[in-house]
Design a protein around this motif. Structure first.
Motif: not given
Length: 284
Positions: A85-87, A133, A135, A174, A181, A283
């Motif tokens: 996961q990234y913002c 977020w 995914t 992440y 989240a 985020c």
């Protein structure tokens, strides 16, 4: 008649423009390797590299985000699916909204050389007016389980804007087995592999927006961010992994720059690397 050595030299010089034109990416990621290791659900390239990367100064193996200080082994067992996961900044406020995210999973240590590259980044919800977020999840069975790869020995790095291992713009990943989240992000770890030569010393300077700069002196992974330059330093051998922690618990939301500098053994040459990312604790 030209001497054999002269002919060889001329052939080498003729090849130099071609060699210089080769992009600075892993030489094993050829079109043939990508085609052979193409997978669906989700679209990705996943497999084992059968030859080493071109020898560069360093490899960026991971840039990970954590809610608390990183655990030694976050994965207690091999999950069915792995999640990244990234913002993603809101489309309405993101000046780089057209910059794609290039997701790559590399093997940190182990008896095989694993690589996973997402064929395309997951799409963000264009209707959202806040950060979100994103995914990316993929199954562990086809390659990771088949080759008994420990997920604790994998690293994730996400380049922004260009698929280049030397690209300066990155976003924290992440990495988990749940896909939920994450809560507040307070810590990061940047993992590099020193490739070209032994280093006598290594330091990195963290510049967060709205906060004073932080200079860290690296001795080893137990003393990775000393405030004072050590009186003595054990050499960092070629092939060593260095994990550079970033404690962002006091940082304001916003851009952060990390500048890494290493001094090579018996040489005046210096290793330098600079990375830019956005610190987004929630985020939102």
């Amino acid at each position: 008649m030209l001497h054999h050595a002269t002919i060889c030299k001329l052939r080498y010089l003729a090849l130099l423009p071609l060699l210089c034109a080769i992009p600075r990416t892993a030489i094993a990621q050829t079109p043939a390797w990508l085609k052979l290791n193409e997978k669906s659900g989700p679209p990705r390239y996943e497999g084992l590299l059968d030859q080493p990367n071109a020898r560069r100064e360093y490899d960026v193996l991971a840039f990970l985000a954590f809610t608390t200080q990183p655990a030694a082994k976050p994965f207690s067992e091999l999950p069915t699916d792995l999640h990244i996961q990234y913002c993603r900044p809101a489309e309405s406020t993101n000046p780089k909204k057209n910059d794609a995210a290039f997701i790559e999973v590399r093997q940190l240590t182990g008896h095989v050389n694993y690589l996973m590259k997402a064929a395309q980044a997951p799409k963000a919800d264009a209707n959202k007016t806040s950060n979100q977020w994103i995914t990316f999840a993929w199954p562990s069975k086809p390659v990771i389980q088949l080759n008994n790869i420990d997920p604790n020995k994998l690293g994730v790095v996400i380049h922004i804007g260009e698929d280049n291992e030397y690209a300066e713009n990155v976003t924290p990943a992440y990495f988990s087995n749940t896909g939920g989240a994450p809560a507040n992000i307070h810590y990061y770890t940047l993992t590099l592999r020193i490739q070209q030569n032994t280093l006598d010393s290594l330091s990195y300077r963290i510049h967060p927006v709205g906060s004073p700069d932080i200079t860290c002196y690296y001795r080893n992974d137990l003393h990775a961010c000393d405030a004072l330059k050590p009186a003595t330093q054990s050499p960092i051998e070629t092939g060593s992994l260095v994990n550079l922690p970033i404690n962002a618990s006091s940082f304001s939301k916003g851009p952060v720059t990390v500048h890494v500098e290493g001094h090579y053994h018996d040489s005046d040459e210096v290793l330098t690397a600079t990375f830019h990312f956005d610190h987004e604790p929630l985020c939102q």
